[in-house]
Structure formats: C-alpha cells, structure tokens
Design a protein around this motif. Sequence first.
Motif, PDB file in Angstrom:
ATOM      1  N   GLU A 129      -9.916  23.109 -16.634  1.00  0.00           N
ATOM      2  CA  GLU A 129     -11.087  22.747 -15.871  1.00  0.00           C
ATOM      3  C   GLU A 129     -10.700  22.572 -14.400  1.00  0.00           C
ATOM      4  OE1 GLU A 129     -14.161  22.653 -17.017  1.00  0.00           O
ATOM      5  OE2 GLU A 129     -13.361  23.337 -18.943  1.00  0.00           O
ATOM      6  N   PRO A 130     -11.669  22.548 -13.498  1.00  0.00           N
ATOM      7  CA  PRO A 130     -11.339  22.311 -12.088  1.00  0.00           C
ATOM      8  C   PRO A 130     -10.569  21.011 -11.901  1.00  0.00           C
ATOM      9  CG  PRO A 130     -13.594  23.066 -12.316  1.00  0.00           C
ATOM     10  CD  PRO A 130     -13.096  22.824 -13.706  1.00  0.00           C
ATOM     11  N   VAL A 131      -9.736  20.985 -10.900  1.00  0.00           N
ATOM     12  CA  VAL A 131      -8.880  19.835 -10.637  1.00  0.00           C
ATOM     13  C   VAL A 131      -9.714  18.637 -10.198  1.00  0.00           C
ATOM     14  CG1 VAL A 131      -7.109  18.942  -9.074  1.00  0.00           C
ATOM     15  CG2 VAL A 131      -6.858  21.222 -10.095  1.00  0.00           C
ATOM     16  N   ALA A 132      -9.444  17.489 -10.811  1.00  0.00           N
ATOM     17  CA  ALA A 132     -10.113  16.248 -10.422  1.00  0.00           C
ATOM     18  C   ALA A 132      -9.239  15.501  -9.413  1.00  0.00           C
ATOM     19  CB  ALA A 132     -10.349  15.378 -11.646  1.00  0.00           C
ATOM     20  N   ALA A 133      -9.882  14.750  -8.542  1.00  0.00           N
ATOM     21  CA  ALA A 133      -9.163  14.000  -7.501  1.00  0.00           C
ATOM     22  C   ALA A 133      -9.679  12.570  -7.494  1.00  0.00           C
ATOM     23  CB  ALA A 133      -9.347  14.653  -6.138  1.00  0.00           C
ATOM     24  N   PRO A 134      -9.169  11.724  -8.410  1.00  0.00           N
ATOM     25  CA  PRO A 134      -9.626  10.335  -8.441  1.00  0.00           C
ATOM     26  C   PRO A 134      -9.143   9.548  -7.235  1.00  0.00           C
ATOM     27  CG  PRO A 134      -7.796  10.663  -9.945  1.00  0.00           C
ATOM     28  CD  PRO A 134      -8.155  12.012  -9.423  1.00  0.00           C
ATOM     29  N   CYS A 135      -9.770   8.387  -7.036  1.00  0.00           N
ATOM     30  CA  CYS A 135      -9.398   7.481  -5.951  1.00  0.00           C
ATOM     31  C   CYS A 135      -8.596   6.306  -6.502  1.00  0.00           C
ATOM     32  CB  CYS A 135     -10.639   6.956  -5.236  1.00  0.00           C
ATOM     33  SG  CYS A 135     -11.202   8.040  -3.920  1.00  0.00           S
ATOM     34  N   PHE A 136      -7.592   5.902  -5.755  1.00  0.00           N
ATOM     35  CA  PHE A 136      -6.752   4.784  -6.143  1.00  0.00           C
ATOM     36  C   PHE A 136      -6.754   3.763  -5.012  1.00  0.00           C
ATOM     37  CE2 PHE A 136      -5.061   8.568  -8.198  1.00  0.00           C
ATOM     38  CZ  PHE A 136      -5.019   8.170  -9.529  1.00  0.00           C
ATOM     39  N   ASP A 137      -6.993   2.501  -5.382  1.00  0.00           N
ATOM     40  CA  ASP A 137      -6.981   1.426  -4.406  1.00  0.00           C
ATOM     41  C   ASP A 137      -5.539   1.056  -4.111  1.00  0.00           C
ATOM     42  OD1 ASP A 137      -7.406  -0.718  -2.800  1.00  0.00           O
ATOM     43  OD2 ASP A 137      -8.420  -1.956  -4.304  1.00  0.00           O
ATOM     44  N   LEU A 138      -5.130   1.197  -2.865  1.00  0.00           N
ATOM     45  CA  LEU A 138      -3.759   0.914  -2.472  1.00  0.00           C
ATOM     46  C   LEU A 138      -3.569  -0.511  -1.990  1.00  0.00           C
ATOM     47  CD1 LEU A 138      -2.983   4.166  -0.434  1.00  0.00           C
ATOM     48  CD2 LEU A 138      -2.622   3.744  -2.874  1.00  0.00           C
ATOM     49  N   GLY A 139      -4.637  -1.263  -1.854  1.00  0.00           N
ATOM     50  CA  GLY A 139      -4.541  -2.536  -1.160  1.00  0.00           C
ATOM     51  C   GLY A 139      -4.449  -2.272   0.335  1.00  0.00           C
ATOM     52  N   GLY A 140      -4.373  -3.291   1.103  1.00  0.00           N
ATOM     53  CA  GLY A 140      -4.301  -3.101   2.550  1.00  0.00           C
ATOM     54  C   GLY A 140      -5.530  -2.439   3.111  1.00  0.00           C
ATOM     55  N   ALA A 149       0.833  -1.209   0.000  1.00  0.00           N
ATOM     56  CA  ALA A 149       0.000   0.000   0.000  1.00  0.00           C
ATOM     57  C   ALA A 149       0.865   1.255   0.000  1.00  0.00           C
ATOM     58  CB  ALA A 149      -0.928  -0.009   1.214  1.00  0.00           C
ATOM     59  N   PHE A 150       1.908   1.275   0.838  1.00  0.00           N
ATOM     60  CA  PHE A 150       2.787   2.436   0.849  1.00  0.00           C
ATOM     61  C   PHE A 150       3.466   2.625  -0.500  1.00  0.00           C
ATOM     62  CE2 PHE A 150       7.226   3.854   1.110  1.00  0.00           C
ATOM     63  CZ  PHE A 150       6.982   5.201   1.375  1.00  0.00           C
ATOM     64  N   ALA A 151       3.936   1.530  -1.099  1.00  0.00           N
ATOM     65  CA  ALA A 151       4.632   1.639  -2.383  1.00  0.00           C
ATOM     66  C   ALA A 151       3.740   2.279  -3.436  1.00  0.00           C
ATOM     67  CB  ALA A 151       5.096   0.253  -2.837  1.00  0.00           C
ATOM     68  N   ARG A 152       2.491   1.849  -3.501  1.00  0.00           N
ATOM     69  CA  ARG A 152       1.589   2.426  -4.501  1.00  0.00           C
ATOM     70  C   ARG A 152       1.330   3.907  -4.213  1.00  0.00           C
ATOM     71  NH1 ARG A 152      -0.860  -1.035  -7.890  1.00  0.00           N
ATOM     72  NH2 ARG A 152      -0.696  -3.273  -7.492  1.00  0.00           N
ATOM     73  N   ALA A 153       1.077   4.232  -2.953  1.00  0.00           N
ATOM     74  CA  ALA A 153       0.823   5.628  -2.601  1.00  0.00           C
ATOM     75  C   ALA A 153       2.046   6.492  -2.884  1.00  0.00           C
ATOM     76  CB  ALA A 153       0.430   5.728  -1.130  1.00  0.00           C
ATOM     77  N   TYR A 154       3.213   5.976  -2.593  1.00  0.00           N
ATOM     78  CA  TYR A 154       4.461   6.700  -2.835  1.00  0.00           C
ATOM     79  C   TYR A 154       4.582   7.092  -4.315  1.00  0.00           C
ATOM     80  CZ  TYR A 154       9.560   7.207  -3.503  1.00  0.00           C
ATOM     81  OH  TYR A 154      10.809   7.646  -3.852  1.00  0.00           O
ATOM     82  N   GLY A 155       4.360   6.139  -5.215  1.00  0.00           N
ATOM     83  CA  GLY A 155       4.479   6.431  -6.641  1.00  0.00           C
ATOM     84  C   GLY A 155       3.461   7.445  -7.118  1.00  0.00           C
ATOM     85  N   TYR A 156       2.218   7.331  -6.633  1.00  0.00           N
ATOM     86  CA  TYR A 156       1.190   8.284  -7.048  1.00  0.00           C
ATOM     87  C   TYR A 156       1.545   9.707  -6.618  1.00  0.00           C
ATOM     88  CZ  TYR A 156      -1.768   4.189  -7.977  1.00  0.00           C
ATOM     89  OH  TYR A 156      -2.278   3.006  -8.455  1.00  0.00           O
ATOM     90  N   VAL A 157       1.976   9.862  -5.373  1.00  0.00           N
ATOM     91  CA  VAL A 157       2.278  11.205  -4.866  1.00  0.00           C
ATOM     92  C   VAL A 157       3.560  11.738  -5.498  1.00  0.00           C
ATOM     93  CG1 VAL A 157       2.845  12.559  -2.821  1.00  0.00           C
ATOM     94  CG2 VAL A 157       1.055  10.814  -2.707  1.00  0.00           C
ATOM     95  N   ARG A 158       4.581  10.912  -5.562  1.00  0.00           N
ATOM     96  CA  ARG A 158       5.866  11.407  -6.079  1.00  0.00           C
ATOM     97  C   ARG A 158       5.772  11.858  -7.525  1.00  0.00           C
ATOM     98  NH1 ARG A 158      11.789   8.294  -6.574  1.00  0.00           N
ATOM     99  NH2 ARG A 158      12.733   9.919  -7.872  1.00  0.00           N
ATOM    100  N   PHE A 159       5.140  11.068  -8.366  1.00  0.00           N
ATOM    101  CA  PHE A 159       5.210  11.335  -9.797  1.00  0.00           C
ATOM    102  C   PHE A 159       4.005  12.070 -10.372  1.00  0.00           C
ATOM    103  CE2 PHE A 159       8.057   7.559  -9.399  1.00  0.00           C
ATOM    104  CZ  PHE A 159       9.223   8.185  -9.816  1.00  0.00           C
ATOM    105  N   PHE A 160       2.897  12.159  -9.615  1.00  0.00           N
ATOM    106  CA  PHE A 160       1.691  12.699 -10.240  1.00  0.00           C
ATOM    107  C   PHE A 160       0.996  13.790  -9.442  1.00  0.00           C
ATOM    108  CE2 PHE A 160       2.444   8.500 -11.971  1.00  0.00           C
ATOM    109  CZ  PHE A 160       2.468   8.805 -13.332  1.00  0.00           C
ATOM    110  N   HIS A 161       1.485  14.103  -8.251  1.00  0.00           N
ATOM    111  CA  HIS A 161       0.891  15.206  -7.503  1.00  0.00           C
ATOM    112  C   HIS A 161       1.869  16.384  -7.562  1.00  0.00           C
ATOM    113  CE1 HIS A 161      -1.726  17.225  -4.709  1.00  0.00           C
ATOM    114  NE2 HIS A 161      -0.692  17.522  -3.944  1.00  0.00           N
ATOM    115  N   PRO A 162       1.522  17.486  -8.250  1.00  0.00           N
ATOM    116  CA  PRO A 162       2.511  18.526  -8.568  1.00  0.00           C
ATOM    117  C   PRO A 162       2.625  19.648  -7.544  1.00  0.00           C
ATOM    118  CG  PRO A 162       0.518  18.933  -9.797  1.00  0.00           C
ATOM    119  CD  PRO A 162       0.247  17.701  -8.981  1.00  0.00           C
TER     120      PRO A 162
END
Length: 762
Positions: A315-326, A203-216
Amino acid sequence: MFRTAFLPCFVSLVQLCAQPAPLPRSLRNGGFQEAGPGGVPAGWRVNAPGGVVARREAGAGLDRPSVVIRLGEGADKDARPNLAQALDARPFRGKRVRLTALLQREGGGTGTGHLWLRVDRPGGAKGFFDGMRDRPVTATAWTAAEIVGDVAPDAERIVVGAWLLGGGGSLGLAQVSLETLGDTPVPEAPRPLGPRGLRNLVAFARAYGYVRFFHPADAAEAAPWDEVARAGVRAAEGAADDADLARRLRAILGPYAPMARFLEPGQRPQPLPRPREAAQVVQWRHYGVGLSRKSVYSSTRTYTPLARKGRPGAEPVAAPCFDLGGGVRLQLPLGCYADRHRRTLPRTGPAPAPPGILPEPTWPVPAAGNAEDRATRLGAVVEVWNVIQHFYPNFDWTQVDWPAQLPRVLAQVAESPSPEAYLRSVRTLMASLQDAHGYVSPLWREVEAGPGLSLAWVGSDLAVCGVAEDLKATVHAGDVLVAVDGVPTARAVAELAPTLPASSTQGLRYLEATGLLQGPAGSVELTLRGEDGAMRTVRVQRPFRQTVPREPRPAGACVELRPGVWYVDLARLTRETVESTLQAIGGARALVLDMRGYPSFGAWQKLFAHFTDAPLQTPPFLVPVITRPDRGDLTFQREGWSIQPEAPKLEARRFFLVDARAISQAELLMDFVEHYKLGEILGEATAGVDGNVNPFLAGGLRIAWTGMKVPKHDGTPLAGVGILPTLPVARTLEGLRAGRDEVLDRALDLALGAAGPAGAGR
C-alpha cells in the motif's frame, strides 16, 4: 588488552624500519607504481624471516599495480609475512589520521588479511595501535579496509603496513593511503543542562531513534550514526525555542530522511507524495536488532512491489506523526518508495558528514579517549536509550518506566566530572532495566581486580566464604566484613547497588557480594569481625586474578563421594570429558550435579540425553520482530531446539545444586530440570535471566542486554524470578567457619538415603 598483547610482534618491524636516513614525511609509493629491488615496491620493506612480497602490474580487477604477500618456502607456518613502511610523525602530531587500502585473500588457505597502524612515542611509551584483529579481511574479492587513529603530540614515528595472519595462503594489497582528517578533537568540558537544553536533547534523542531505526532511506541505512549522535546533541542543545529546535533537527537529521518533516507548533502534517518512478516500498524488519556482525540478531530492509491494476502488493507509504517533546513533532515515513533498481526515492547524493565531527578511532586508546568528551557521552546516552526503548522485549515483565530514565541520565552525564562518573551514570541507566545481562564495560581501562577473597550474604552479614592460599594466614572463612577502606559495609553496598544489573533480589545480593571488593589494582583495607567477635584490620592486595571459589568443592569434576554416589560439576564438565563422565557414572544410584556456575554449551546437553526416554524441548526462545517504533505491533518469532534421548538411560536419583551464580544458559539447564522433573533442586534461587545478549559499542562503552524473551516452559516469566529450589538450603557462619559446603552436605545426606535406583523423579 589486544593492542598490548600484540605490540611485541612488531618489535622487529620497528628495528627493520629504522633507517639512518631521515624518515619520509608522507606515505611513499602507496599505489606501488615504483618497483624496487627483489620485487618489493620502492619505499616499503618486508619483515624476515619467511615473508615474500611480489609487485604486480594492473590487472585482476584493478587499474593500478598491487602486491601479493605470502610465506616463503620452508617458512614457519606461524610467521606473519608483513609489508611495512615507517614515516616521520612530526607532520602528523596532534592529528587524527586514516589509513585505507584494498585487501584480498588469495591462494587458498585460511589466513586473514589485516592493515595495521602504530604510533611510536619516546622511550617506548604507548601510542595508538590497531591491527584489525577484530575485523579481519577474509573475502577473496577486493575489500576496503580502514584504520582511524590519533597521533600523539610527542610521536616520533608512524609505522603502517599489512600482514597475513595464520593459516597460509596469500594476501593481495593495493591502493594504500594515509590521510590527515583534522586536529585531534579537544574534549568538551562537562557543564549542566538548562531546562530548555534538556527538553531539546530529549526531542533530539527521540527523533534520532525514529530516523535511525525506522526510516529505510538509502542515506539513513549508510549513515555514521555514532557521529550523528554527537553532532546532534551539540546542535540541538542550544535551540532557543520550538521553531529553532525544529530547524536544527531538520539540519542534522534531514539529510538521512529527506521526506521527514519537523513540525513546529501550529504546523500540520502533509500527505506524502508518491514519486512517478516508485515501483516498490521498502521497510525495516528488525529480527531483534542488528547491532554487530557477530550476532544472532539482524536488521534488514524488505522490498514489496506496489499494488497496481488490481494486483496485490504494498500500500502507499504512511507517514505518522511522533511527539518529540520540546514543542516539536516529527512526521516520518516508516517506509520509503523505491524505484525498480531498489534505490529509495527521492534520490539524493551521499549525505554530508555531520559538521565538526571526525570519525572515531577504530581501536580505543590507552587513556579515557572519547569518554572525556561531553557530546560523546551525551550521544552515547541517546544511542543506548533508543536501542532499549525500541527493542527490549521484557518490559511487560519488569514494568520499568524507561522514558523517565532519559532526561534523568542526560542531565547526569552532561555534568559528569570524569569518565568514571559517566560510567556510573550509564550503569545506573542499565541497572534500572532490571536485566541481569545489562553490563556496561569501559573500553578505556583494564577489567577491575579482586583481592583473592569471595564474599556471600549470610542473613544480614556479608561474610568471607572463600580465601586464596596466600591470604589464609590473615583472613578466615566466616569472618564478617565490617568496613572497606574505612567505609561501613552497609554504606558501601548502598553506593554500589544502583549500578548493578540484576533481575531479582537474589541476583542483586550475589552481585553486591562479588562486586564490593572489585576495583583498580592496588591494595584495599578490610575491617573484619572474627569468630570471637574481635575486630581487626587487614590490608590485602588487589591483583588481576580469577575469583576464589565460594565453597570447598571436590577436587575433580567427576568424583565418587560415597559408594554409588557421584558428584558432577556441570561448570567444569566439557565436551572432551562428558563421555568419560558418562562411563564413570553409569552404575551410580545417586548423582549430585553442581550448577553453581556456568556450563559448557554442548556438554550438559549430552549428559541430559541420558536422563530421559523422551525428547526434551527447550522453552520458547521468542525473538522480537519489530517494524514500528516504540515496540508498536510487536510480534515474536519462536525459536528453539530439543535434546533427543540416548541409551542407556541413567536411572540414578539426581540432586541439583544451585544459587544466583546460575545465570542465563545455566538457568535454561535448570528449567529443563524443573519442567521435566529431572531431580531435586537444592540451594538458593538462580539469577533470573535467559536469552542471547545483543552487545554494542557507544561512547567508549560496551553495552550488553538481553535481546530476546525466554519464559519458563510453563510460559511464566523467568526474568525477576529464576528457578526456585525445591529444598532451600542457606549458608551459615558456623558452616563457613567449619569449612563445610552445606548445600553439598544436604544433597549428600539425601543421596545416601536413596535406597536403590528409585528413578529420576522427585
């Protein structure tokens, strides 16, 4: 390699800085407030000969004094003017320290500026050294420079300084500081991951990649992500349940993504508020992905004004949900609102350093260093897996189940008993990618050595095909390898194969043959079966040296084998020799062109320009353009170049020799041959990969991988296939024992049978 090579440069400085009086126990006069004799600041010394240092009062953009370092009149242009200071190491023993300063290149010239820090140990034993060779300062504006290193428990002296390396000019130096960051971390011992701990780390690994590479957000863009990875695996592993995991993920990643929400089971996503100051939207745009400064790839944040009063815009910023497992989901904005000054909203102060984590040394230490630490190893897996998960462009060709690799390798690495076991686990991870560029190299030791022998598969036998002169009395071409250090060859190959990065069967067989005898310097015992069938055992040394050729090649890179039949070794052709080669082969009726190796960029293109009367266009170089995680909405930017025809056109028949040594650029060359029908292709299939690599560092390892998609000219995959010969030719034991190059012999037979200039076609 660098730190060893450059230590002799500083022997004079060790002697220079040795003083009969006790050494200072802290850095003296780092701000250069105190003047000294001859313009040199008090507490500092200049190495001789040729170095000149002058102290300057505040000014030129600084509110404190500075110094300028340059070569004196008549000094050797290769001298390295240096300003240095020695300190007593005892107060720093067992500590991690950071040396910082401002550097500025001045006065023209092409010299580069470097800080350096060296730790001296008793009896000349090696301690930490970094001279910023890999990151020189070339800017004419004041630039912050930093070195982080560990002081050995037995250190006697720390020597710090700045130098101007090559090319002349001057170097400005200001605000030098040496600080203690904390105790050198004690490596965390390996231990197994429990089922809950493994779920937490996935779960941490997935969250880490999403935040590091896609949250600006500004905080995410500036984050020390390798430190976050190490701190994150330590924090996340022990979560007791889903709610605890969500809290821990929020604590470690929330400072870099203030609008993110880590949702526990039962919690629902919420609309993303739009701040009043919002004027534009910022998003990541990854051209490949920017992982180092020396790369064709990049990652940039793009800013688009918001749509207002009927005007087009973001357009307004979208905030999708990602399943991290766990049991946890992440609601993460893939864009951020920013104010008119391009500051992301909500505005926050600098994110705090991850708890309990010190910056890593800026240059690897001689021992295994951070590869000894369990959290560092697990953090490296998190980093490596995410880079490939989001940016590798060839999954549609390989059909690898990459998500399944993450829990497998996390579990292995958590209990790896040694750095070498950790290295093997990461190598198996990259090997599963089926990317022939996917090498994993440890930074904590020298490259592996070889014994001066070349091997090749001949049917089901692994046979000696090349022997260094000093081994020819005991090992012969055509000998079959039966065992290595008592381990049967088949078993040794089976143990090696899962760690080898290969895109194809032929590529794997080549790596098996070249890698089996590699290892640490020393000796290795070989059991061989000779031509007479008798077994014998020989012990050979493994020094560090180049691989022995796998066949007896002609002595020169351009040789007339028979009247009118010329041999050109494309692996030895250079920009400097291509013109003389063209002159030599101008009247040839047949050419044998050897591409069993790697060509020199620029040389073969010049040669190929005389093989055609129309432009030769590269296949498409498809660089992935990525704005969403998990390669969502993946597009490609097409790049390429062409070879323009040059006179005179060479009408000789052409025969190209290939095997799996032809990789990457060599396969691009051969794709030109195949697509434009520039000649016959003899031998064995090439390795099966092309495209610029995108290397990066993680956890004491250098990771390489293919960052772009390069199909063949006809659009079919090159990866996993390679360029296939039009006339397959395989080695035989009889040929090896007779000292023949059977592929070259076959090409020569065909060339001699080509009566007159029959054109370039097949």
